[in-house]
Design a protein around this motif. Structure first.
Motif, PDB file in Angstrom:
ATOM      1  N   GLY A  62       1.224  -1.261   0.132  1.00  0.00           N
ATOM      2  CA  GLY A  62       0.119   0.066   0.164  1.00  0.00           C
ATOM      3  C   GLY A  62       0.608   1.409   0.309  1.00  0.00           C
ATOM      4  O   GLY A  62       0.406   2.070  -0.155  1.00  0.00           O
ATOM      5  N   HIS A  63       2.128   0.826   0.261  1.00  0.00           N
ATOM      6  CA  HIS A  63       2.862   2.647  -0.159  1.00  0.00           C
ATOM      7  C   HIS A  63       4.512   2.008   0.387  1.00  0.00           C
ATOM      8  O   HIS A  63       4.607   1.695   0.710  1.00  0.00           O
ATOM      9  CB  HIS A  63       2.578   2.998   1.638  1.00  0.00           C
ATOM     10  N   ASN A  64       5.348   3.092  -1.011  1.00  0.00           N
ATOM     11  CA  ASN A  64       6.732   3.174  -0.483  1.00  0.00           C
ATOM     12  C   ASN A  64       6.431   4.730  -1.364  1.00  0.00           C
ATOM     13  O   ASN A  64       6.240   4.791  -2.219  1.00  0.00           O
ATOM     14  CB  ASN A  64       7.196   1.858  -1.880  1.00  0.00           C
ATOM     15  N   ASP A  65       7.861   5.124  -0.685  1.00  0.00           N
ATOM     16  CA  ASP A  65       8.240   6.757  -0.468  1.00  0.00           C
ATOM     17  C   ASP A  65       9.401   6.768  -1.625  1.00  0.00           C
ATOM     18  O   ASP A  65       9.814   7.293  -1.914  1.00  0.00           O
ATOM     19  CB  ASP A  65       8.168   7.472   0.147  1.00  0.00           C
ATOM     20  N   LEU A  66       9.802   5.635  -2.406  1.00  0.00           N
ATOM     21  CA  LEU A  66      10.915   5.642  -3.164  1.00  0.00           C
ATOM     22  C   LEU A  66      11.084   6.861  -4.434  1.00  0.00           C
ATOM     23  O   LEU A  66      11.545   7.669  -4.385  1.00  0.00           O
ATOM     24  CB  LEU A  66      10.514   4.367  -4.058  1.00  0.00           C
ATOM     25  N   PRO A  67       9.163   7.482  -4.663  1.00  0.00           N
ATOM     26  CA  PRO A  67       9.888   8.883  -5.813  1.00  0.00           C
ATOM     27  C   PRO A  67      10.135  10.008  -4.809  1.00  0.00           C
ATOM     28  O   PRO A  67      11.138  10.826  -5.630  1.00  0.00           O
ATOM     29  CB  PRO A  67       8.414   8.954  -6.100  1.00  0.00           C
ATOM     30  N   TRP A  68      10.061  10.303  -3.319  1.00  0.00           N
ATOM     31  CA  TRP A  68      11.064  10.853  -2.434  1.00  0.00           C
ATOM     32  C   TRP A  68      11.809  11.079  -2.465  1.00  0.00           C
ATOM     33  O   TRP A  68      12.950  11.981  -2.411  1.00  0.00           O
ATOM     34  CB  TRP A  68      10.282  11.128  -1.279  1.00  0.00           C
ATOM     35  N   ASN A  69      12.160   9.320  -2.021  1.00  0.00           N
ATOM     36  CA  ASN A  69      13.947   9.633  -2.649  1.00  0.00           C
ATOM     37  C   ASN A  69      15.089   9.982  -3.500  1.00  0.00           C
ATOM     38  O   ASN A  69      15.563  10.308  -3.657  1.00  0.00           O
ATOM     39  CB  ASN A  69      14.293   7.849  -2.262  1.00  0.00           C
ATOM     40  N   VAL A  70      13.916   9.184  -4.788  1.00  0.00           N
ATOM     41  CA  VAL A  70      14.477   9.962  -6.016  1.00  0.00           C
ATOM     42  C   VAL A  70      13.992  11.313  -5.945  1.00  0.00           C
ATOM     43  O   VAL A  70      15.283  11.983  -6.904  1.00  0.00           O
ATOM     44  CB  VAL A  70      13.305   8.934  -7.442  1.00  0.00           C
TER      45      VAL A  70
END
Length: 426
Positions: free
Chosen positions: A48-56
């Motif tokens: 339901g939730h992964n923050d990879l885009p913010w890390n990019v």
């Protein structure tokens, strides 16, 4: 119909009734993992939730030149040095991930400033990541799209907007996010909005250490006299029902949770939360809300951040399973899923270090006679697919009823003190 404890005749001969559907759990870990891999070939594992885009954005300023998601990022700078990095395509494949909600998150510090623009940029970033890897990823905006991607051997990629501050208190912006592919909105993040209170309102003690996606809570931003949802906040929930957009209550205060459950005509989700009775973080879901959630038909997608699991910096698979089993016990097997929160947390449980480890969690569940293969399928993805489908059904019914887009405006008084960067003449 084949009754419990019977053998029934079918066109091809004898078939077993329900008594024979549950087999003795495989004894070895390897054999259980093999069963899990068979299960996940039939049912998509949905996180339901992964923050990879913010890390990019954080590591590469949102630029994809030189960013290789097909590499093992454990060996690529600066990802290899970060405690916040848990995701790449090799590990997603190893974890048999079938569908991922990618978070279009921007910090609360952008509220009343450029939060809308930054969120649009994050949605664009998610889509660009997907388009660079068409052999692995495909944008999905419906239950049909998730299932089609799984059958094609691709990872369905969905967009979730994390934080109501991203709307700029505008239903038109909400509709625009939906048209761009966003399929859930988290009503709050670590800040109150002008129309909803976040979980900081319930914090009895110090908050856990900041996460990558939540550098520091800003509890006073947009603070109103009345807790929970305002009438405009309820209008946001109703418009999400009309659109077919899932209402996400992770990060919300308990009063906001209850107001949203009272307002929504469709099941709601907690995209990355755990059980308050086990770890009393204000980010987790109390039992009375779990019971309301069961009545609503919604789902809690259990988070892996150790501070939401054990309320400290260490945890293991068994600790996560305790939360899963608690949600199951209070709300029922149909109301639990997985929302790890990878790439937005810096403390992961032992054995669940990154996205490659999902099968081992499910394999541990299979060591417990309580958990049948069908139960594991529900946890892995069937529960979320059911919720998503019921949200779509409410949308379709409202379309048939010719329900028109809401035109509610937030009262100017609710924005008092926050209008210096807004053009309000219209």
């Amino acid at each position: 119909m084949c009754q419990k404890g019977t053998l029934c005749l079918a066109a091809g001969g004898l078939v077993a009734g329900p008594l024979f559907q549950q087999e003795t759990p495989p004894s070895s870990l390897d054999s259980r993992v093999a069963v899990v891999r068979r299960i996940l070939s039939d049912v998509p594992l949905i996180d339901g939730h992964n923050d990879l885009p913010w890390n990019v954005r954080k590591f590469a300023r949102g630029q994809l030149v030189g960013f290789n998601l097909t590499a093992d990022l454990r060996h690529v700078e600066p990802w290899s040095r970060s405690a916040w990095s848990h995701t790449d395509l090799p590990r997603m494949r190893a974890g048999m991930l079938g569908a991922q909600f990618w978070s279009a998150y921007v910090p609360c510090g952008a509220q009343y400033l450029d939060a809308v623009q930054l969120t649009l940029e994050q949605i664009d970033l998610v889509k660009r990541i997907i388009s660079l890897h068409p052999q692995h990823l495909v944008l999905a905006t419906s239950t049909k799209g998730v299932l089609e991607a799984h059958r094609a051997g691709q990872i369905a990629s969905l967009v979730g907007v994390e934080g109501g501050h991203s709307l700029g208190s505008s239903l038109a912006v909400l509709r625009t996010f939906y048209s761009l592919g966003a399929r859930y909105l988290t009503l709050t993040h670590t800040c109150h909005t002008a129309w909803a209170d976040c979980s900081v309102a319930d914090a009895a003690g110090p908050d856990p250490p900041a996460t990558a996606a939540a550098p520091a809570p800003t509890p006073t931003a947009g603070r109103r006299r009345r807790p929970g949802l305002t009438e405009f906040g309820r209008a946001v929930v109703r418009e999400m029902n009309r659109l077919g957009m899932m209402v996400d209550l992770s990060h919300a205060s308990v009063k906001t949770m209850k107001d949203a459950l009272e307002t929504s005509k469709a099941p709601v989700i907690f995209s990355h939360s755990s059980a308050y009775s086990i770890c009393n973080s204000s980010r987790n879901v109390p039992d009375d809300v779990l019971r309301l959630l069961a009545d609503n038909g919604g789902i809690v997608m259990v988070n892996f951040y150790t501070y939401f699991i054990t309320c400290n910096s260490t945890a293991n698979i068994s600790d996560v399973i305790a939360h899963i089993n608690h949600v199951r016990e209070v709300a029922g097997i149909d109301h639990v899923g997985i929302g790890a929160g990878y790439d937005g947390i810096n403390h992961t449980p032992t054995g669940l270090e990154d996205v490659s480890r999902y099968p081992y969690l499910l394999a541990e569940l299979l060591s417990d006679p309580l958990w049948t293969e069908q139960d594991v399928k529900k946890l892995a993805g069937l529960n979320l697919l059911r919720v998503f489908r019921e949200v779509e059904e409410v949308r379709d019914k409202w379309q048939l009823a010719a329900v028109t887009p809401a035109e509610d405006l937030i009262p100017a008084a609710d924005l008092e003190g926050h209008t210096t960067c807004m053009y309000l003449a219209s």
